[in-house]
Design a protein around this motif. Structure first.
Motif, mmCIF file in Angstrom:
data_model
loop_
_atom_site.group_PDB
_atom_site.id
_atom_site.type_symbol
_atom_site.label_atom_id
_atom_site.label_comp_id
_atom_site.label_asym_id
_atom_site.label_seq_id
_atom_site.Cartn_x
_atom_site.Cartn_y
_atom_site.Cartn_z
ATOM 1 N N SER A 14 27.082 35.299 -7.554
ATOM 2 C CA SER A 14 27.729 35.084 -8.941
ATOM 3 C C SER A 14 26.468 34.769 -9.741
ATOM 4 O O SER A 14 26.415 34.861 -10.952
ATOM 5 C CB SER A 14 28.886 34.366 -8.661
ATOM 6 N N LYS A 66 34.552 38.852 5.880
ATOM 7 C CA LYS A 66 34.668 38.362 4.328
ATOM 8 C C LYS A 66 33.252 38.046 3.880
ATOM 9 O O LYS A 66 33.014 38.529 2.872
ATOM 10 C CB LYS A 66 35.621 37.044 4.256
ATOM 11 N N GLN A 70 30.953 41.108 1.519
ATOM 12 C CA GLN A 70 30.660 40.613 0.021
ATOM 13 C C GLN A 70 29.142 40.870 -0.437
ATOM 14 O O GLN A 70 28.791 41.194 -1.157
ATOM 15 C CB GLN A 70 30.940 39.179 -0.194
ATOM 16 N N LYS A 74 28.008 44.461 -2.082
ATOM 17 C CA LYS A 74 27.392 44.342 -3.560
ATOM 18 C C LYS A 74 25.862 45.114 -3.340
ATOM 19 O O LYS A 74 25.498 45.662 -4.324
ATOM 20 C CB LYS A 74 27.212 42.906 -4.089
ATOM 21 N N ILE A 170 34.364 47.700 -0.667
ATOM 22 C CA ILE A 170 33.936 46.890 -1.771
ATOM 23 C C ILE A 170 33.018 47.765 -2.840
ATOM 24 O O ILE A 170 33.380 47.743 -3.981
ATOM 25 C CB ILE A 170 33.378 45.742 -1.345
ATOM 26 N N HIS A 245 36.670 45.146 -11.833
ATOM 27 C CA HIS A 245 36.252 44.661 -10.766
ATOM 28 C C HIS A 245 34.991 43.828 -10.300
ATOM 29 O O HIS A 245 35.272 42.818 -9.392
ATOM 30 C CB HIS A 245 36.270 45.898 -9.574
ATOM 31 N N HIS A 246 33.991 44.083 -10.961
ATOM 32 C CA HIS A 246 32.857 43.187 -10.706
ATOM 33 C C HIS A 246 33.276 41.990 -11.170
ATOM 34 O O HIS A 246 32.771 40.770 -10.435
ATOM 35 C CB HIS A 246 31.655 43.867 -11.750
ATOM 36 N N TYR A 248 36.144 40.336 -11.426
ATOM 37 C CA TYR A 248 37.180 39.941 -10.532
ATOM 38 C C TYR A 248 36.406 39.210 -9.062
ATOM 39 O O TYR A 248 36.548 38.157 -8.574
ATOM 40 C CB TYR A 248 38.123 40.737 -9.977
ATOM 41 N N HIS A 249 35.358 39.893 -8.497
ATOM 42 C CA HIS A 249 34.657 39.574 -7.345
ATOM 43 C C HIS A 249 33.873 38.249 -7.856
ATOM 44 O O HIS A 249 33.688 37.203 -7.010
ATOM 45 C CB HIS A 249 33.967 40.512 -6.952
ATOM 46 N N ARG A 250 33.634 38.082 -9.041
ATOM 47 C CA ARG A 250 32.833 37.010 -9.450
ATOM 48 C C ARG A 250 33.768 35.717 -9.581
ATOM 49 O O ARG A 250 33.526 34.563 -9.369
ATOM 50 C CB ARG A 250 32.057 37.063 -10.983
ATOM 51 N N LYS A 252 36.340 35.346 -7.658
ATOM 52 C CA LYS A 252 36.624 34.967 -6.309
ATOM 53 C C LYS A 252 35.781 33.771 -5.532
ATOM 54 O O LYS A 252 36.115 33.133 -4.894
ATOM 55 C CB LYS A 252 36.532 35.857 -5.456
#
Length: 277
Positions: A14, A66, A70, A74, A170, A245-246, A248-250, A252
């Motif tokens: 991130s 998980k 991730q 990416k 993902i 979506h990008h 959102y994953h940041r 998380k």
């Protein structure tokens, strides 16, 4: 010790995304630099796992369900993004729109043929965990299931095969959102005439709200996709959210509260209610 290393690794993604997005002038440069960064990070995680192993089965399952996906997801996404952007024939106009549309259709076809119809995809999407010991522990690959030939090329000491499947899910979600943003009209505000009605908070705040409504099945009983919900909000508030979506994953993996805006809404609502007391 390992848990802290894994957590720091996700946080570093991130942070690196934010730094590179500020420095880069084009998505090609951004995607290339992120690809190199993630490639090195994945290598570091592999070295750590091979050297230290796992303290228990729960840690092993969490890593392959998980943590690794991730990073690898990416990596697959940014590598694909780099190839798509460097192959784009023009920088604007109908030809560019047609190019991105073709890439989107191709992605949908690959998704339909190789991902969405599998038993594992339905298992993972449903949020089940009862078979995690079969899918996300080393040495549990079931060759009787007719697996993709890729399984013969993976490192059996650093892959359960299904962690790659999650990574692809993902990556495909991120790529789908990016391509969709490229063919969505830039000026969504033109679809509404009320110029006094617009979003005044941050884009991340709106994305957080959209995902919360989606997660709670508050719109159409949960039968509407996150993409459709986001389009409605973008038109309603005359704002282009880009790759949700990008973002959102940041969210998380960000430090502190992962629901900053929702926390703010709760406090604001309680203060507003207290005014009537």
């Amino acid at each position: 010790m390992s848990q802290r290393i894994y957590r720091d690794a996700l946080l570093s993604i991130s942070q690196q995304e934010q730094r590179i997005s500020y420095d880069s002038t084009h998505v090609i440069d951004e995607s290339y630099r992120m690809t190199m960064f993630l490639r090195e990070l994945l290598y570091q995680m592999k070295e750590h796992v091979l050297s230290n192993g796992f303290t228990n089965r729960s840690e092993e399952i969490e890593f392959f369900r998980k943590i690794k996906p991730q990073i690898l997801g990416k990596l697959i996404y940014y590598n694909k993004l780099y190839r798509v952007e460097t192959s784009c024939p023009v920088s604007s106009g109908k030809m560019q729109h047609k190019y991105y549309g073709g890439e989107l259709q191709q992605l949908k076809q690959e998704y339909k043929e190789h991902i969405c119809n599998s038993d594992f995809f339905r298992y993972y999407r449903s949020g089940r965990t009862d078979l995690d010991h079969e899918y996300f522990e080393l040495g549990k690959i079931n060759f009787n299931g007719g697996l993709n030939s890729y399984v013969f090329e993976i490192d059996p000491l650093f892959s359960t095969y299904y962690d790659y499947k999650v990574s692809r899910i993902i990556a495909n979600e991120l790529m789908y959102a990016y391509l969709l943003s490229k063919i969505t009209p830039d000026h969504l505000e033109a679809q509404t005439n009320d110029k006094d009605f617009y979003w005044t908070d941050s884009k991340n705040a709106l994305i957080e709200l959209i995902y919360a409504l989606y997660a709670a099945s508050s719109i159409s009983g949960g039968r509407v996709s996150i993409r459709k919900i986001s389009v409605v909000f973008q038109v309603l508030f005359r704002i282009n959210l880009g790759d949700i979506h990008h973002a959102y994953h940041r969210m998380k993996v960000r430090s502190g509260s992962r629901t900053t805006f929702l926390d703010h809404l709760k406090v604001s609502m309680e203060k507003y209610m207290d005014k009537d007391l």
